[in-house]
Scaffold this motif. Structure first.
Motif, PDB file in Angstrom:
ATOM      1  N   PRO A 164     -11.200  -2.730   1.141  1.00  0.00           N
ATOM      2  CA  PRO A 164      -9.838  -3.035   1.597  1.00  0.00           C
ATOM      3  C   PRO A 164      -8.769  -2.221   0.877  1.00  0.00           C
ATOM      4  CG  PRO A 164     -11.086  -5.054   1.346  1.00  0.00           C
ATOM      5  CD  PRO A 164     -11.933  -3.962   0.780  1.00  0.00           C
ATOM      6  N   MET A 165      -8.961  -1.977  -0.420  1.00  0.00           N
ATOM      7  CA  MET A 165      -7.967  -1.199  -1.157  1.00  0.00           C
ATOM      8  C   MET A 165      -7.907   0.240  -0.660  1.00  0.00           C
ATOM      9  SD  MET A 165      -7.906  -2.446  -5.139  1.00  0.00           S
ATOM     10  CE  MET A 165      -9.656  -2.456  -5.480  1.00  0.00           C
ATOM     11  N   ILE A 166      -9.048   0.818  -0.359  1.00  0.00           N
ATOM     12  CA  ILE A 166      -9.062   2.189   0.156  1.00  0.00           C
ATOM     13  C   ILE A 166      -8.294   2.265   1.467  1.00  0.00           C
ATOM     14  CG2 ILE A 166     -10.556   3.993   1.103  1.00  0.00           C
ATOM     15  CD1 ILE A 166     -12.692   3.110  -0.912  1.00  0.00           C
ATOM     16  N   ILE A 167      -8.512   1.293   2.348  1.00  0.00           N
ATOM     17  CA  ILE A 167      -7.840   1.285   3.653  1.00  0.00           C
ATOM     18  C   ILE A 167      -6.332   1.127   3.485  1.00  0.00           C
ATOM     19  CG2 ILE A 167      -7.600   0.031   5.836  1.00  0.00           C
ATOM     20  CD1 ILE A 167     -10.582  -0.697   5.560  1.00  0.00           C
ATOM     21  N   THR A 168      -5.927   0.128   2.700  1.00  0.00           N
ATOM     22  CA  THR A 168      -4.493  -0.130   2.556  1.00  0.00           C
ATOM     23  C   THR A 168      -3.781   1.008   1.830  1.00  0.00           C
ATOM     24  OG1 THR A 168      -4.961  -1.433   0.562  1.00  0.00           O
ATOM     25  CG2 THR A 168      -4.700  -2.640   2.616  1.00  0.00           C
ATOM     26  N   CYS A 169      -4.416   1.568   0.814  1.00  0.00           N
ATOM     27  CA  CYS A 169      -3.767   2.643   0.052  1.00  0.00           C
ATOM     28  C   CYS A 169      -3.555   3.890   0.900  1.00  0.00           C
ATOM     29  CB  CYS A 169      -4.596   2.987  -1.179  1.00  0.00           C
ATOM     30  SG  CYS A 169      -4.471   1.766  -2.505  1.00  0.00           S
ATOM     31  N   THR A 170      -4.572   4.291   1.633  1.00  0.00           N
ATOM     32  CA  THR A 170      -4.432   5.486   2.466  1.00  0.00           C
ATOM     33  C   THR A 170      -3.418   5.270   3.579  1.00  0.00           C
ATOM     34  OG1 THR A 170      -6.398   4.762   3.711  1.00  0.00           O
ATOM     35  CG2 THR A 170      -6.724   6.398   1.992  1.00  0.00           C
ATOM     36  N   ALA A 171      -3.413   4.068   4.175  1.00  0.00           N
ATOM     37  CA  ALA A 171      -2.440   3.775   5.240  1.00  0.00           C
ATOM     38  C   ALA A 171      -1.015   3.745   4.684  1.00  0.00           C
ATOM     39  CB  ALA A 171      -2.770   2.445   5.904  1.00  0.00           C
ATOM     40  N   ALA A 172      -0.833   3.113   3.521  1.00  0.00           N
ATOM     41  CA  ALA A 172       0.503   3.026   2.919  1.00  0.00           C
ATOM     42  C   ALA A 172       1.020   4.409   2.549  1.00  0.00           C
ATOM     43  CB  ALA A 172       0.464   2.127   1.685  1.00  0.00           C
ATOM     44  N   TYR A 173       0.165   5.199   1.926  1.00  0.00           N
ATOM     45  CA  TYR A 173       0.590   6.545   1.542  1.00  0.00           C
ATOM     46  C   TYR A 173       0.890   7.404   2.770  1.00  0.00           C
ATOM     47  CZ  TYR A 173       0.403  11.334  -0.138  1.00  0.00           C
ATOM     48  OH  TYR A 173       0.698  12.648  -0.391  1.00  0.00           O
TER      49      TYR A 173
END
Length: 574
Positions: free
Chosen positions: A417-426
């Motif tokens: 989940p962190m990988i998904i949210t971080c890449t989307a946010a960035y």
């Protein structure tokens, strides 16, 4: 510049650099502990009237005995901070990391030693008096300043001094958050000009030493110790749930944009106000004091005061469960942080970003529970993913955000989940605005720095791999050929001129003489481009050996068009 009688600097030996890195780790580890003690002393003195350094930021501050007078606590802190910064080190104002980046890219890695002392005092007072700022910016500047000081006391190449600065910053992050991998990645993603085995080893040594000392002085528990998060349970996330994290990442991208723009908008507003630094900062912190007091009166805690870790602990342990209340806290924290830093406080942006990420992420988790009651949804996973995404979106340090949150919570099953949210946010933040919360401040000074490291194509390739070999060597008076260029030599084989043939009309060739320079085949594109600019030449003749004037030694030609294509390719790749 090196004088004629002064020997040029040589790279420091690896043992010497690693010894300095270990010393930086010692200072960063002790500094992280001492900085926390200083914050605790200021906090207890101003909020509770107690001369004690015993302070746990993960626990809510009890109601101050000053009652309504607690509103003035941030104002008192603001006046002292303004006096320190104005009189001793203007660089200590703000969140610190941009000043370190500016020193690396625009000041050859020089940071004044006094910055570490003033930053420590000013930030401890800002945080201890209730300012909505974090600990990481100050400790980064403290560690970096010591690295720069060592690099000045012992003369060395700029690249070695920069490596020590990055080592100090990474060590400070590692010691502050008990996140050694996060500290290394922070240095690599944001501060190191180049990543190689030598620089990595320098940063790693400093981080290991700082983390070990931090363990001795502060303990080995993670920043957010929630025992149930350490249970090694790896759930299978459904596609719908993974899509929910993607949406959360997009939301955090918007929050990141609001944070960056809001911070610098408030800074512009305060700078435009009449008065001086003292009055403006006091006004900003008075507003923060009012927010804190109203929260205590209405809901029982100050919440947005200081680093805000107690609120994050409430969220991770399930003590706060209302999504609307969480969103209200996120908005108030955003306002309090912009008021604090915008008016002139000294402190970091990591902690406020973590707070906003946790509140918005948890609110999204409770919303998903309401929309999908049959799904097995862990709100803590949403909160942790939101925190990581807030770091990635605001700072541009995506890997740092992912790894640091895994280390700070020991919740490694939330990695996906962190990988998904971080890449989307960035990605969303980058699509809306190119600058991060760090580079935005430098842009205001007309200083640009890269966000992320780029492959050095222009300095690693050789022109022998790029040159055009479609040329012919001729004697004067020879017929024009179909070759792209003709090199004219004299009877001794020396290069006389270079010509290129073009056909303006069919069967009507015209010849243009070109100004040329000669460079060896081992030259890099960047060096060739510099020579082209310095001489104003039209073409570069590439020869087997340096300083060769023989036409027989020519192996190819390099034109401005070829270099321009390489520049475009380099820009596309980066």
């Amino acid at each position: 510049m090196t004088s004629a009688t002064e020997a040029p600097l040589q790279p420091r030996s690896m043992p010497a650099i690693l010894t300095m890195a270990a010393a930086i780790g010692v200072i960063a580890g002790i500094g992280a502990w001492g900085f926390r003690m200083l914050i605790g002393f200021v906090h207890n003195t101003l909020f509770l009237g107690s001369l004690s350094a015993d302070y746990d930021a993960n626990v809510h501050t009890v109601a101050s005995p000053w009652g309504l007078g607690v509103i003035l606590v941030p104002v008192i802190g603001a006046l002292v901070v303004a006096w320190l910064v104005k009189n001793f080190a203007p660089e200590a104002k703000g969140h610190g990391v941009p000043e370190v980046m500016d020193a690396i890219y625009y000041n050859k890695g020089y940071i004044r030693p006094r910055v570490a002392i003033v930053k420590s005092l000013a930030s401890a007072i800002s945080i201890g008096s209730g300012g909505s700022v974090g600990r990481e910016g100050p400790i980064v500047q403290i560690g970096s300043a010591f690295g720069s000081t060592l690099g000045t006391i012992f003369p060395m190449l700029v690249r070695d001094r920069v490596a020590l600065i990055a080592a100090g910053a990474g060590a400070g992050i590692a010691a502050t958050f008990n996140a050694p991998l996060g500290g290394i990645l922070f240095a690599m993603e944001l501060l190191l000009v180049s990543v190689n085995a030598r620089n990595f080893l320098v940063v790693a040594i400093a981080v290991v030493v700082a983390t070990h000392i931090s363990h001795l002085l502060l303990g080995t528990q993670p920043s957010f110790y929630v025992p149930q998060l350490e249970i090694p349970f790896y759930p299978m996330f459904s596609p719908v749930l993974l899509f929910s994290f993607l949406l959360l990442g997009c939301v955090m991208g918007l929050v990141s944009v609001a944070f960056i723009r809001g911070l610098y908008k408030l800074e512009d507003i305060f700078d435009a106000m009449p008065g001086n630094y003292y009055s403006r900062h006091a006004l900003g912190m008075l507003c923060v004091g009012i927010i804190m007091y109203l929260l205590m009166k209405q809901v029982g805690h100050y919440y947005v005061e200081g680093v805000g870790y107690a609120t994050i602990m409430d969220i991770l342990s399930g003590a706060v469960m209302s999504p609307w209340f969480l969103l209200m806290l996120a908005a108030l924290k955003l306002l309090a942080t912009c008021l604090s830093l915008g008016s002139g406080a000294s402190g970091g942006v990591f902690s406020p970003a973590l707070f906003m990420g946790a509140t918005v992420g948890a609110a999204a988790g409770y919303l998903c529970q309401w929309l999908m009651p049959e799904a097995d949804i862990a709100v803590t996973t949403f909160a942790i993913a939101g925190m990581a995404a807030a770091i990635a979106g605001t700072t541009g340090a995506v890997l740092t955000g992912i790894i640091m949150l895994a280390e700070m919570t020991r919740d490694y099953p939330s990695m996906l989940p962190m990988i998904i949210t971080c890449t989307a946010a960035y990605g969303l933040r980058k699509a809306i605005m190119d600058e991060s919360i760090y580079t935005m401040k430098l842009l205001a000074r007309h200083h640009t720095v890269p966000e992320g490291l780029h492959a050095a194509i222009l300095t690693t390739e050789r022109i022998v791999d790029l040159m055009d070999t479609n040329f012919e060597v001729r004697l004067p008076g020879s017929d024009i050929t179909t070759a792209a260029a003709v090199v004219v030599q004299d009877s001794k084989g020396q290069i006389v001129s270079v010509s290129t043939s073009s056909r303006e009309n069919a069967g009507n060739p015209s010849v243009a003489d070109l100004k040329f320079i000669v460079v060896p085949a081992k030259t890099t594109p960047l060096a060739a481009l510099a020579s082209l600019c310095e001489t104003g030449a039209d073409v570069i003749l590439v020869t087997k050996e340096a300083d060769s004037g023989l036409a027989a030694d020519i192996v190819g030609l390099l034109t401005p068009a070829i270099l321009a294509d390489l520049l475009r390719a380099d820009d596309t790749l980066s």
